[in-house]
Structures are given as structure tokens and as C-alpha cells.
Design an enzyme around this catalytic site. Structure first.
Site, PDB file in Angstrom:
ATOM      1  N   GLY A  55     -11.057 -24.597  33.463  1.00 37.48           N
ATOM      2  CA  GLY A  55     -10.169 -25.758  33.484  1.00 37.48           C
ATOM      3  C   GLY A  55     -10.973 -27.033  33.421  1.00 37.48           C
ATOM      4  N   CYS A  82     -15.608 -19.679  35.421  1.00 41.17           N
ATOM      5  CA  CYS A  82     -15.960 -21.092  35.296  1.00 41.17           C
ATOM      6  C   CYS A  82     -15.208 -21.934  36.331  1.00 41.17           C
ATOM      7  CB  CYS A  82     -15.719 -21.574  33.873  1.00 41.17           C
ATOM      8  SG  CYS A  82     -16.679 -23.055  33.524  1.00 41.17           S
ATOM      9  N   TYR A  83     -14.210 -22.720  35.912  1.00 39.98           N
ATOM     10  CA  TYR A  83     -13.468 -23.489  36.919  1.00 39.98           C
ATOM     11  C   TYR A  83     -12.919 -22.557  37.990  1.00 39.98           C
ATOM     12  CZ  TYR A  83     -10.290 -26.837  39.050  1.00 39.98           C
ATOM     13  OH  TYR A  83      -9.664 -27.655  39.951  1.00 39.98           O
ATOM     14  N   HIS A 169     -18.148 -17.807  30.406  1.00 39.36           N
ATOM     15  CA  HIS A 169     -16.859 -17.366  29.855  1.00 39.36           C
ATOM     16  C   HIS A 169     -16.993 -16.007  29.161  1.00 39.36           C
ATOM     17  CE1 HIS A 169     -14.591 -21.102  30.479  1.00 39.36           C
ATOM     18  NE2 HIS A 169     -15.737 -21.706  30.280  1.00 39.36           N
ATOM     19  N   GLU A 171     -14.688 -14.164  28.077  1.00 42.97           N
ATOM     20  CA  GLU A 171     -13.606 -13.959  27.110  1.00 42.97           C
ATOM     21  C   GLU A 171     -13.964 -14.437  25.711  1.00 42.97           C
ATOM     22  OE1 GLU A 171     -13.817 -16.153  29.455  1.00 42.97           O
ATOM     23  OE2 GLU A 171     -12.704 -18.002  29.092  1.00 42.97           O
ATOM     24  N   SER A 223      12.078 -15.215   7.737  1.00 43.46           N
ATOM     25  CA  SER A 223      11.297 -16.146   6.922  1.00 43.46           C
ATOM     26  C   SER A 223      10.389 -15.400   5.957  1.00 43.46           C
ATOM     27  CB  SER A 223      10.439 -17.033   7.822  1.00 43.46           C
ATOM     28  OG  SER A 223       9.403 -16.261   8.404  1.00 43.46           O
ATOM     29  N   GLY A 224      10.205 -14.109   6.205  1.00 42.56           N
ATOM     30  CA  GLY A 224       9.245 -13.367   5.394  1.00 42.56           C
ATOM     31  C   GLY A 224       7.867 -13.365   6.025  1.00 42.56           C
ATOM     32  N   GLY A 225       7.683 -14.160   7.072  1.00 43.89           N
ATOM     33  CA  GLY A 225       6.425 -14.152   7.821  1.00 43.89           C
ATOM     34  C   GLY A 225       6.325 -12.887   8.668  1.00 43.89           C
ATOM     35  N   ASP A 227       5.999 -12.345  11.945  1.00 39.00           N
ATOM     36  CA  ASP A 227       6.756 -12.215  13.183  1.00 39.00           C
ATOM     37  C   ASP A 227       8.233 -11.920  12.944  1.00 39.00           C
ATOM     38  OD1 ASP A 227       4.326 -12.916  14.195  1.00 39.00           O
ATOM     39  OD2 ASP A 227       4.880 -15.002  14.588  1.00 39.00           O
ATOM     40  N   SER A 229       9.590 -10.743  10.300  1.00 42.67           N
ATOM     41  CA  SER A 229       9.759  -9.464   9.615  1.00 42.67           C
ATOM     42  C   SER A 229       9.695  -8.299  10.602  1.00 42.67           C
ATOM     43  CB  SER A 229       8.673  -9.264   8.563  1.00 42.67           C
ATOM     44  OG  SER A 229       8.763 -10.257   7.584  1.00 42.67           O
ATOM     45  N   LYS A 370      -0.515 -11.987  18.308  1.00 34.14           N
ATOM     46  CA  LYS A 370      -0.384 -11.777  16.869  1.00 34.14           C
ATOM     47  C   LYS A 370      -0.925 -10.419  16.407  1.00 34.14           C
ATOM     48  CE  LYS A 370       0.863 -13.980  13.101  1.00 34.14           C
ATOM     49  NZ  LYS A 370       2.084 -14.800  13.046  1.00 34.14           N
TER      50      LYS A 370
HETATM   51  N1  GLN Z   1     -14.396 -28.659  34.709  1.00 31.34           N
HETATM   52  C1  GLN Z   1     -15.353 -27.727  35.202  1.00 31.34           C
HETATM   53  C2  GLN Z   1     -16.776 -28.147  34.847  1.00 31.34           C
HETATM   54  O1  GLN Z   1     -16.958 -29.046  34.099  1.00 31.34           O
HETATM   55  C3  GLN Z   1     -15.089 -26.340  34.658  1.00 31.34           C
HETATM   56  C4  GLN Z   1     -15.271 -26.241  33.171  1.00 31.34           C
HETATM   57  C5  GLN Z   1     -14.720 -24.968  32.611  1.00 31.34           C
HETATM   58  O2  GLN Z   1     -13.916 -24.273  33.235  1.00 31.34           O
HETATM   59  N2  GLN Z   1     -15.095 -24.653  31.395  1.00 31.34           N
HETATM   60  O3  GLN Z   1     -17.727 -27.596  35.361  1.00 31.34           O
END
Ligand code: GLN
Length: 514
Positions: A55, A82-83, A169, A171, A223-225, A227, A229, A370
Site C-alpha cells: 500500500g 510490504c506495507y 512482493h 506476487e 458483444s462477441g468479446g 467475457d 461470449s 480473465k
Molecule cells: N508505502 C510503504 C513504503 O513505502 C509500502 C510500499 C509498498 O507496499 N509497496 O515502504
């Protein structure tokens, strides 16, 4: 069926959807909730594990996104990213502050201690970092399990309580062993069994739809797209002839696309449903006459679409259900699920509910990403060409023609685009390039053809590859292929005498032109 579930708590991070996707790639169902969600509600879902996302805030700042201490005391494993990691430490009595050195990009992380989170992960592993703050002091009870050159606490855990904090991260694909880490959390820490499979989903959903609809009437805007479809085929399998699909051809589709959609969903196609095609091309062109401003064009196309659909719906009369091809990212992006503020307006379905007389909405794909929708599509036997169709904007060619849209210009860009796609496929590049199309610029210039002066339009070819949907880079198409496209476009498409190749990446450019 969604018994086994991981909950992602969203603190406004950029990659929150990726976290949920990765968990689902581990065959565990996963949903995203805002950090403001009541703890009792989360507990009631009985999740096997909780993941806190990154975040933008600093967790020690006033008004920062936060969470209750009790979140960590429910006996449910929690992984903070992270955050989320910083917040876990902050809430549990550690110290988070501005880091003397911020880290951004690929950073080598050294794993110092054996940990179930890092099992089968190398001792030195490249991870994606993006932070200004850091964990200066861990919270009591935790032990530090990894560090980087500038970040002494890159990971910490309190194994007995099932609490894990990592500064990077996992992910993001740049974190080379990130998937392994999330897999470890989901299986080794949370003890999931991995029962979330698409075939089960398809079958169960069709059964559930059949029960819900009973003998009711169902209406679908096709729409033919991908989702819409896939949604339509699911409904057709569930209730057959009780379903009517209305397909509005707004004259801004790619070459032959209207006929292709009709071939699949129309009376000579394989599906049991009522198909209504509305050829509204001229209506759209006349509304767009003289309009140059991109946002205004979008608005007009959206409004006209609703008007046309509304007229058709009136002919059908009252229906019991309206089908929408909403997918999970739409749900999150409209602010219903997660914390992200972006609102995506889906002109082709978003406004419909207000204009159609129906009792209830059915959104069979609401829980899917998706790629999962595509998997369902393949299972349902929808042609691959449709399932792997490139993203195509709702306003269609209307925003791939810079400036005023006319029938002639649509024909030009359709032809040029068809040639471009044909040559890309011939060169065997169609599966390797993320997205590619031709757009018509608003520029006319002087040329010479057959010794005669021309004053015609320039077409722009666009081809990009995108990593994680965040950014896009121009695709490197062999020069000979580009030259062949240029040659054919100029020879075969009347009204075009110049071809450009667009090198712009995103950001600062966008993928589409308007
Ligand atoms: N805002 C926090 C930082 O700057 C966390 C950043 C993040 O979650 N990518 O350290």
C-alpha cells in the site's frame, strides 16, 4: 464449493489483483476485501489464511490504512507483503520508519534461516522491492529470516502463531521464486488442499444457474468479446431457448467480425439460444458525424448502444434475468471488492440495468479472472479464436480512428488492420505479441502513386507486449514483416498512402489511441 478460501486484505497496493491470481494459480479460491472490512465478516468466511497487500501509506502516519491487533489473534495464518509486513510489525509492537536507503526494483535477498515460507527457495534469491519505509525493529516474538544489503529485516516470522512478514512482493513475476513462496504459504502454512478447479466451477455454475432461472426468460447483451461470449454459452447450456442474445453491430467492429459472431451464435451455430443481430451501423455513423473529441465519441457510442439495446429489449418484453459478463477485476475496479479507486466504465453493459425491465442480474463470471474465463471458454468448446481474442475496447474502432469517424474511415482501418493481422499470423508472430492493431491517424499527406499526386491518410501500426498489465513495451517485429505490411496496405487500401510504426511504450503512451 468455495469452502477453502484465502482472503486478501487490500491496503491500496498496486499488485493486489496479482496476489489473488497467484493464489488461484495454486488452485485455492481467493477473494480481495478492503482493509475497512469488518473483522467479524472476515472471521465468518472462515478463511484458511489471510494475505495483507502492499500500500502507498506509511503505517505510522496519521490516517494511514490500518488493521486491528485482533486480526493477528484469530488463529488464522497471516502473510504480510510490504506495507502489510510493515503494518503487522507496527501493530504488534515493532518499529517501522523511513528507510535510510529506499529500495526499488530487483534486489538480491539472502535467506538466513530455514522457514516453511522459504522451503525450496534458494539462499540468495532475486525479489521485487518497492519501498520507502522499512522495519527497523521487529515486533516481540518474531525472528528475522531474511535480509538484503540495505534492509536488515526483509522477512520475519512468528512460526507458532502463523504470522509471516516479507518486505518484497512475491506476487510480481520479477520475484523469481515468488510463486514458490506463495505456494508454500498456501499449502505448508495454511494447509490448503487445492480444490479450486475450473471444470468443477463450470459444471456447478451451470447447475446453479438452471435452478435459479427455472422457467424464466433471460436476456444477454452479446458483444462477441470473451467475457460476454463465455457468459452466453454458460446460460445456453443451462437454459437453452429461454435465453435471447442481442448483438448490436455498431459498425465499429473489426473486418468481418459481425459475421463471425453470427456464425458462432446465430441459428447455424452450435448453441441453443435465440440470436438477434441489430445492424445499427448507419445510426452510429450519423451520430458520430463531425465529432472529434475522444471522450465525446466514447459517450455517444455508449449512449447509442444503450438506446439500440433498449429498443430491442422492448420488443422482447419483460424478462426475468439480465446476464452480464462482469469478471472479477471489474468487481474490484468498481470499488466493490478492494481498495483501489479506479472506476472502469463498461459502456456496453454498465448502463444497461437502468433501461431493461428485469428482475435480477446473473453474473456467472463474477468470481473469475480473465485467464480463468478463457479456461472456462475452452472447456465449453468455444472456438479458440474467440476465446483468445485480443482485448478490444467497447467503443471499438471509434477510438482507433483519430478525429471524426466516418464509414469510409472505418472501412480503411478495417482493411489495414486485417492485412496487418494476416501478415503477423503468416510470420508466426500472432501468439507471441501481446496486442497489435492498426489505427487511422488524422493526418493526410502528399504522396505519389502511378505518377499521380495523392493526398491521403496515414495508418499507424501498433504492437505491444505487456508484463503484469502495468506497463507495455513496443514489440520487435522483424523489419521485413513491417515492410510487407506497409506494401500491402498502401497497394490494397484505397485512401492510405503512408504507414507508421508506433514505438511508444506505456507509460507515457497508452495502448489505444484515444
Ligand atoms: N508505502 C510503504 C513504503 O513505502 C509500502 C510500499 C509498498 O507496499 N509497496 O515502504
Amino acid at each position: 464449493m468455495n469452502k477453502e478460501k484465502i482472503v486478501v486484505i487490500d491496503f491500496g497496493g498496486q499488485y493486489n489483483q496479482l496476489v489473488a491470481r497467484r493464489v488461484r494459480e495454486c488452485h485455492v479460491y481467493c477473494e480481495i476485501y478492503s482493509y475497512k472490512t469488518d473483522l467479524a465478516q472476515i472471521r465468518a468466511m472462515n478463511p484458511k489464511g489471510i494475505i495483507l497487500t502492499g500500500g502507498p501509506d506509511s503505517c505510522y502516519a496519521k490516517g494511514a490504512a490500518s488493521c486491528k491487533k485482533e486480526l493477528f489473534e484469530m488463529g488464522i495464518p497471516v502473510l504480510g507483503l510490504c506495507y502489510g509486513a510493515q503494518l503487522m510489525m507496527h501493530v504488534l509492537g515493532g518499529c517501522v520508519c523511513k528507510a535510510p536507503v529506499r529500495e526499488y526494483g530487483k534486489i538480491e535477498v539472502t535467506v538466513d534461516k530455514t522457514s516453511s515460507l522459504f522451503s525450496n527457495v534458494s539462499e540468495k534469491t532475486i525479489c521485487w522491492m518497492s519501498h520507502n519505509d522499512y522495519i527497523e525493529e521487529k515486533a516481540p516474538g518474531f525472528r528475522v529470516t531474511a535480509h538484503t544489503m540495505d534492509c536488515p529485516i526483509a522477512a520475519a516470522e512468528w512460526k507458532e502463531k502463523g504470522l509471516f512478514a516479507i518486505q518484497f512482493h512475491p506476487e510480481v513475476l520479477h520475484t523469481q521464486e515468488g510463486f514458490q513462496m506463495l505456494h508454500n504459504f498456501v499449502y505448508q502454512v495454511c494447509g490448503c488442499l487445492g480444490e479450486w478447479k475450473m471444470d468443477a466451477f463450470t459444471e456447478t455454475s451451470i447447475k446453479a444457474i438452471r435452478e435459479k432461472v427455472g422457467s424464466g426468460k433471460v436476456l444477454c447483451a452479446l458483444s462477441g468479446g470473451v467475457d460476454s461470449s463465455v457468459a452466453a454459452v454458460m446460460l445456453s447450456k443451462a437454459v437453452g431457448g429461454q435465453l435471447t442474445c442481442v448483438f448490436v453491430d455498431h459498425g465499429l467492429l473489426r473486418k468481418n467480425e459481425g459475421d463471425e459472431v453470427e456464425a458462432v451464435f446465430g441459428p447455424s451455430g452450435p448453441y441453443d439460444l435465440n440470436f438477434v443481430r441489430v445492424n445499427a451501423q448507419e445510426r452510429f455513423y450519423s451520430r458520430l458525424k463531425g465529432v472529434e473529441e475522444p471522450e465525446e465519441k466514447r459517450k455517444i457510442i455508449g449512449e447509442e448502444f444503450i438506446r439500440v439495446f433498449e429498443e430491442e429489449a422492448k420488443k422482447i418484453g419483460a424478462v426475468d434475468f439480465l446476464v452480464q459478463g462482469t469478471i472479477y477485476p471489474d468487481v474490484v475496479e468498481s470499488g466493490l471488492g478492494g481498495e483501489s479507486a479506479v472506476i472502469k466504465s463498461h459502456h456496453n453493459v454498465g448502463g444497461l440495468p437502468d433501461y431493461v425491465d428485469f428482475k435480477e442480474i446473473i453474473e456467472p463470471l463474477r468470481d473469475l479472472f480473465k485467464d480463468e474465463v478463457r479456461q472456462v471458454g475452452l472447456e465449453l468448446g468455444i472456438p479458440e479464436k474467440l476465446v483468445f481474442r485480443q482485448p478490444f475496447p467497447g467503443p471499438g474502432l471509434g477510438i482507433r480512428i483519430v478525429g471524426e469517424v466516418t464509414g469510409e474511415k472505418v472501412a480503411m482501418v478495417q482493411e489495414a488492420d486485417a492485412i496487418y493481422r494476416e501478415e503477423i499470423a503468416k510470420a508466426g508472430l500472432d501468439k507471441t505479441i501481446g496486442q497489435y492493431f492498426a489505427a487511422l491517424t488524422n493526418m493526410r499527406s502528399v504522396g505519389v502513386m502511378g505518377d499521380e499526386r495523392t493526398y491521403d491518410y496515414a495508418v499507424a501500426l501498433r504492437a505491444v507486449n505487456t508484463v503484469d498489465f502495468m506497463t507495455a513495451e513496443v514489440a520487435e517485429i522483424p523489419f521485413a514483416v513491417l515492410a510487407r505490411v506497409m506494401n500491402r496496405v498502401i497497394n490494397e487500401v484505397k485512401g492510405i498512402n503512408r504507414v507508421f510504426y508506433d514505438l511508444t511504450s506505456k507509460p507515457p503512451g497508452t495502448i489505444e489511441f484515444e
